[in-house]
Design a protein around this motif. Structure first.
Motif, PDB file in Angstrom:
ATOM      1  N   TRP A   1      38.336  40.376  42.257  1.00 45.20           N
ATOM      2  CA  TRP A   1      37.966  39.088  41.671  1.00 45.20           C
ATOM      3  C   TRP A   1      38.694  37.926  42.323  1.00 45.20           C
ATOM      4  O   TRP A   1      38.157  36.813  42.375  1.00 45.20           O
ATOM      5  CB  TRP A   1      38.117  39.123  40.156  1.00 45.20           C
ATOM      6  CG  TRP A   1      36.945  39.867  39.596  1.00 45.20           C
ATOM      7  CD1 TRP A   1      36.921  41.131  39.112  1.00 45.20           C
ATOM      8  CD2 TRP A   1      35.596  39.404  39.583  1.00 45.20           C
ATOM      9  NE1 TRP A   1      35.638  41.491  38.785  1.00 45.20           N
ATOM     10  CE2 TRP A   1      34.803  40.448  39.061  1.00 45.20           C
ATOM     11  CE3 TRP A   1      34.967  38.233  39.964  1.00 45.20           C
ATOM     12  CZ2 TRP A   1      33.422  40.329  38.905  1.00 45.20           C
ATOM     13  CZ3 TRP A   1      33.597  38.112  39.804  1.00 45.20           C
ATOM     14  CH2 TRP A   1      32.845  39.146  39.280  1.00 45.20           C
ATOM     15  N   GLN A   2      39.882  38.160  42.854  1.00 47.14           N
ATOM     16  CA  GLN A   2      40.536  37.107  43.628  1.00 47.14           C
ATOM     17  C   GLN A   2      39.675  36.783  44.850  1.00 47.14           C
ATOM     18  O   GLN A   2      39.465  35.618  45.177  1.00 47.14           O
ATOM     19  CB  GLN A   2      41.933  37.550  44.061  1.00 47.14           C
ATOM     20  CG  GLN A   2      42.673  36.498  44.853  1.00 47.14           C
ATOM     21  CD  GLN A   2      44.037  36.973  45.316  1.00 47.14           C
ATOM     22  OE1 GLN A   2      44.250  38.158  45.570  1.00 47.14           O
ATOM     23  NE2 GLN A   2      44.961  36.055  45.433  1.00 47.14           N
TER      24      GLN A   2
ATOM     25  N   LYS B   1      37.194  33.235  45.441  1.00 54.61           N
ATOM     26  CA  LYS B   1      37.863  32.396  46.437  1.00 54.61           C
ATOM     27  C   LYS B   1      36.962  31.226  46.847  1.00 54.61           C
ATOM     28  O   LYS B   1      35.737  31.310  46.753  1.00 54.61           O
ATOM     29  CB  LYS B   1      38.241  33.219  47.664  1.00 54.61           C
ATOM     30  CG  LYS B   1      37.044  33.660  48.500  1.00 54.61           C
ATOM     31  CD  LYS B   1      37.464  34.495  49.668  1.00 54.61           C
ATOM     32  CE  LYS B   1      36.363  35.065  50.491  1.00 54.61           C
ATOM     33  NZ  LYS B   1      35.024  34.645  50.391  1.00 54.61           N
ATOM     34  N   PRO B   2      37.547  30.139  47.309  1.00 61.15           N
ATOM     35  CA  PRO B   2      36.733  29.034  47.811  1.00 61.15           C
ATOM     36  C   PRO B   2      36.027  29.441  49.109  1.00 61.15           C
ATOM     37  O   PRO B   2      36.514  30.323  49.833  1.00 61.15           O
ATOM     38  CB  PRO B   2      37.743  27.913  48.065  1.00 61.15           C
ATOM     39  CG  PRO B   2      39.090  28.510  47.926  1.00 61.15           C
ATOM     40  CD  PRO B   2      38.962  29.867  47.314  1.00 61.15           C
ATOM     41  N   PRO B   3      34.897  28.826  49.404  1.00 55.30           N
ATOM     42  CA  PRO B   3      34.118  29.213  50.598  1.00 55.30           C
ATOM     43  C   PRO B   3      34.906  29.162  51.911  1.00 55.30           C
ATOM     44  O   PRO B   3      34.669  29.956  52.808  1.00 55.30           O
ATOM     45  CB  PRO B   3      32.972  28.205  50.635  1.00 55.30           C
ATOM     46  CG  PRO B   3      32.871  27.683  49.243  1.00 55.30           C
ATOM     47  CD  PRO B   3      34.241  27.776  48.640  1.00 55.30           C
ATOM     48  N   GLU B   4      35.864  28.259  52.006  1.00 54.76           N
ATOM     49  CA  GLU B   4      36.620  28.121  53.255  1.00 54.76           C
ATOM     50  C   GLU B   4      37.774  29.129  53.381  1.00 54.76           C
ATOM     51  O   GLU B   4      38.409  29.219  54.431  1.00 54.76           O
ATOM     52  CB  GLU B   4      37.150  26.691  53.408  1.00 54.76           C
ATOM     53  CG  GLU B   4      38.178  26.279  52.399  1.00 54.76           C
ATOM     54  CD  GLU B   4      37.627  25.764  51.067  1.00 54.76           C
ATOM     55  OE1 GLU B   4      38.451  25.353  50.235  1.00 54.76           O
ATOM     56  OE2 GLU B   4      36.398  25.784  50.848  1.00 54.76           O
ATOM     57  N   SER B   5      38.011  29.906  52.354  1.00 61.06           N
ATOM     58  CA  SER B   5      39.101  30.881  52.373  1.00 61.06           C
ATOM     59  C   SER B   5      38.811  32.015  53.356  1.00 61.06           C
ATOM     60  O   SER B   5      37.677  32.454  53.500  1.00 61.06           O
ATOM     61  CB  SER B   5      39.302  31.477  50.979  1.00 61.06           C
ATOM     62  OG  SER B   5      40.248  32.523  51.028  1.00 61.06           O
TER      63      SER B   5
END
Length: 55
Positions: A8-9, A13-17
């Motif tokens: 789930w982390q 996550k944000p798209p840029e991660s």
């Protein structure tokens, strides 16, 4: 951190991660029904059946 938290982390996550998870973990979780993916016990049980690539 258990498999549920790790999945789930990654999923949240944000798209840029650049955070990644092993394909085997992703596959094991995605084989679960959508409602089971929010159940920590079900996710951890599915992940436990995945062979450890480091062994």
């Amino acid at each position: 951190m258990d498999a549920f938290d790790r999945f789930w982390q990654w999923a949240d996550k944000p798209p840029e991660s650049l955070l990644t998870i092993p394909a085997e973990l992703h596959r094991a979780v995605m084989e679960l029904a959508p409602e089971e993916r929010r159940d920590p016990a079900a996710v951890n049980q599915a992940a436990a059946r995945v062979p450890d690539p480091e062994r």
